[in-house]
Every structure is written in structure tokens, then in C-alpha cells.
Design a protein around this motif. Structure first.
Motif, short mmCIF file in Angstrom:
data_model
loop_
_atom_site.label_atom_id
_atom_site.label_comp_id
_atom_site.label_asym_id
_atom_site.label_seq_id
_atom_site.Cartn_x
_atom_site.Cartn_y
_atom_site.Cartn_z
N GLY A 24 9.43 -2.00 4.67
CA GLY A 24 8.20 -2.47 4.03
C GLY A 24 8.49 -3.23 2.74
O GLY A 24 7.82 -4.21 2.41
N SER A 28 7.58 -7.08 1.81
CA SER A 28 6.78 -7.34 0.61
C SER A 28 7.36 -8.46 -0.26
O SER A 28 6.65 -9.01 -1.11
CB SER A 28 6.68 -6.07 -0.25
N LEU A 40 -2.57 -7.60 -3.94
CA LEU A 40 -1.64 -7.25 -2.87
C LEU A 40 -1.75 -5.77 -2.54
O LEU A 40 -1.77 -5.40 -1.36
CB LEU A 40 -0.21 -7.58 -3.30
N GLN A 44 -2.76 -4.39 1.15
CA GLN A 44 -1.84 -3.51 1.87
C GLN A 44 -2.52 -2.19 2.25
O GLN A 44 -2.38 -1.70 3.38
CB GLN A 44 -0.60 -3.24 1.02
N SER A 48 -3.41 -0.78 6.00
CA SER A 48 -2.92 0.53 6.40
C SER A 48 -4.05 1.42 6.91
O SER A 48 -3.93 2.07 7.96
CB SER A 48 -2.23 1.20 5.21
N ALA A 221 1.99 -9.35 3.95
CA ALA A 221 1.15 -8.42 3.20
C ALA A 221 0.59 -7.33 4.11
O ALA A 221 0.61 -6.13 3.78
CB ALA A 221 0.03 -9.17 2.50
N VAL A 222 0.09 -7.74 5.28
CA VAL A 222 -0.50 -6.78 6.22
C VAL A 222 0.56 -5.85 6.80
O VAL A 222 0.41 -4.62 6.80
CB VAL A 222 -1.24 -7.53 7.35
N SER A 224 3.60 -5.15 5.69
CA SER A 224 4.20 -4.28 4.69
C SER A 224 3.28 -3.13 4.34
O SER A 224 3.72 -2.00 4.09
CB SER A 224 4.58 -5.07 3.44
N GLY A 225 1.96 -3.38 4.32
CA GLY A 225 1.01 -2.31 4.03
C GLY A 225 1.02 -1.25 5.11
O GLY A 225 1.00 -0.04 4.82
N TYR A 228 4.58 0.45 4.72
CA TYR A 228 4.85 1.08 3.43
C TYR A 228 3.90 2.22 3.12
O TYR A 228 4.29 3.23 2.53
CB TYR A 228 4.77 0.02 2.32
N TYR A 229 2.64 2.07 3.50
CA TYR A 229 1.64 3.09 3.16
C TYR A 229 1.22 3.92 4.37
O TYR A 229 1.13 5.14 4.27
CB TYR A 229 0.43 2.43 2.50
#
Length: 311
Positions: A24, A28, A40, A44, A48, A221-222, A224-225, A228-229
Motif C-alpha cells: 500500500g 501511495s 488523500l 483512501q 476502504s 489512491a483507491v 492503496s486505501g 493500507y486500511y
């Protein structure tokens, strides 16, 4: 579920969480160059939450756990809300390598807090292996140069938020039957905070809309969200329900390894010999930490809906 099977599932979840955070971060890199930090974070978290809701509905999982303490959901204001808002702001004035290096302080903070607050026993082997992992990360990501004082301070503040989150979350997670509703609740609270930050930045005349946005930037952005989250917190909290916070924190040392590996594959970056040595030291230390005997493993209530790694 047997203790050994639960322990293996927890270790698997920790590795998947570290991989999600590391990859992620790679995704980013492009997005943070196009989106203002607060915007951002909101994008994200929204991505998520949407994906988590769709997946849970498809699996027939409840979006809320009415038995969960309300404070557990509100921890999302602390992490990922405030923690990553501070981290993204710090990243605007320091290098990515310095940021990753600073984040290796988090497991050390968790070790200290877990001992003080949760009464977890921190043996000498865990301290030594954590030191080995920390040294490996330093070799893996270190680049000469000094970071801005403000950027370093903001990043350390975000790290402290994450450490407190892990210790408090470990204390309350034993009262819930499933991880997924907790992740949704925490991300929803974090999104509220992120939206508020966007509003404040806008009122102060700061940038809230990307000056230009490429298709690659939007997709980064999408994606990675979601990684990452959504995925990372689902896996991490699933593991945290089954093992001490001090041991679970060791998986954070793997994040730079996955991040550098992602850069190697996706961005064509290359590693120096010392970085390969550092990556090997990190992997060895984390494997030994997660395989230490005698770790108490909590037996959570089964939801019957998903495998242990995705509860």
C-alpha cells in the motif's frame, strides 16, 4: 480451533497485514504527489470502507457488533485517523526512507506500553531479536541526509498514536466475536476525522482538490486505501485477538521489506548489498520472534462465517 492452528492463523494474518501495508505504501507514492494529504486520507478511507462493506455483505457478515465496546470503534479516530493524518503531513517534508526508518520505533514503543499497561512479559530474547530487526530495517531503508525537524516531529506523533492504539485495542478486542465489524467502525470514525480535516484545510485556504489528477494517480489512491486500511487492519486485528501485542508488533518490521520488494517489482528499483543483508536480518528476526514457544493464544468466539485469518 486448536491452539497451534490458531497460532499459525495469527502469524499468517500478521504477514498478510505487513504485506498489505508495505505494498500500500508503494501504491501511495504516486497518489501522494497528486493529492493533498488530508484529501488523500479521506479518499483512501472511503475506498476502504466501500470495499469492506461489499465484501462483508457478500459473505453475510454483520456490519456492526452490538456487543463491542463503543470505545473500540472510536479508536479509529486515533488510528488510522489522527495517526496517518500526522504521518502524511510529515511525509511532505521528509524523505520516504526516513519516514519508514522512523516508523520502526513503533514496535519498540509497543513493547514498552504492553509491559506497562497490559502486564505482558518482555523477555530478553524478544528484546534481542527486536534489536536485530531494527538494525536490519536501518540497513534496508537508510539513506544519508537529514530530515526536516517538523516532519520528523509529526511522524513521531503519528507513531505514538499507533502504539497507543495497539495496546488499547489488544485490551478490548477480547470482548468481541468478530474482527470485521470493528474494522468498519474504526474506519468510519477515521473517515469522519479525515473529512473534518479536509473541511478545516479548505476554510484556511489550503488545497483540498488535486491540481491535476491522472488515471494512475486516482487508481493508486483507491488501491492503496483498500490495501493500507481495509486489508491490513482486518488481518492485523484478527492476529491481535490471538497473541500478545508485544509479539504482534514484531510484524511491523516486515513492512519495509514488502515495501522495498514492491518497489523492486513495480517501480524497477534496485537494492544494494547492504539492503539485501538488512532484509535478511529482518526476516530472520521476525520468524524467530513469531516462532518463540510459550506464547498465550486467546480463543475467540467463532463466527462460523469466514476462516480464522479473515474473521
Amino acid at each position: 480451533m486448536s491452539g497451534d492452528h490458531a497460532a499459525r492463523g495469527a502469524r499468517r494474518s500478521l504477514i498478510l497485514a505487513a504485506a498489505s501495508w508495505g505494498l500500500g505504501t508503494v501504491l501511495s507514492k504516486h497518489a501522494v504527489g497528486e493529492f493533498p494529504p488530508a484529501t488523500l486520507l479521506a479518499v483512501q478511507l472511503a475506498a476502504s470502507l466501500i470495499v469492506l462493506t461489499v465484501v462483508m455483505r457478500a459473505r453475510g457478515l454483520p456490519l456492526r457488533d452490538r456487543a463491542a465496546p463503543a470505545a473500540l470503534g472510536r479508536l479509529g479516530l486515533l488510528n488510522p485517523g489522527l495517526a496517518y493524518a500526522l504521518s502524511l503531513l510529515g511525509l511532505t517534508s521528509i524523505t520516504a526512507s526516513l519516514s519508514v526508518l522512523l516508523w520502526t520505533v513503533e514496535p519498540i514503543l509497543i513493547l514498552v506500553l504492553a509491559g506497562l499497561v497490559l502486564g505482558e512479559r518482555i523477555g530478553p530474547s524478544l528484546v534481542v531479536l527486536s534489536g536485530l530487526a531494527l538494525g536490519g530495517v536501518a540497513l534496508l531503508v537508510y539513506e544519508p541526509g537529514e530530515g526536516a525537524v517538523v516532519g520528523v516531529a509529526l511522524t513521531i506523533a503519528g507513531i505514538a498514536c499507533c502504539a497507543v492504539y495497539t495496546v488499547l485495542g489488544r485490551r478490548w478486542l477480547g470482548t468481541v466475536d468478530a474482527t470485521a465489524p470493528v474494522v468498519v467502525a474504526q474506519q468510519a470514525w477515521a473517515l469522519v476525522l479525515a473529512a473534518g480535516l479536509v473541511g478545516v484545510v479548505g476554510l484556511l485556504g489550503g488545497p483540498v482538490v488535486p491540481a491535476t489528477m491522472s488515471i494512475e494517480g486516482g487508481l493508486s489512491a483507491v488501491a492503496s486505501g483498500v490495501l493500507y486500511y481495509g486489508a491490513a487492519y482486518w488481518f492485523y486485528l484478527s492476529a491481535l485477538r490471538r497473541m500478545p501485542a508485544s509479539s504482534a508488533a514484531a510484524s511491523f518490521y516486515l513492512i519495509p521489506v514488502f515495501g522495498v520488494a514492491g518497489g523492486l517489482v513495480l517501480l524497477g528499483e534496485r537494492l544494494a548489498l547492504m539492503q539485501w543483508i538488512g532484509a535478511g536480518a529482518v526476516l530472520l528476526a521476525v520468524v524467530l520472534i513469531l516462532r518463540r514457544p510459550g506464547e498465550p493464544v486467546a480463543q475467540p468466539a467463532s463466527t462460523g462465517a469466514v476462516p480464522a485469518v479473515l474473521e
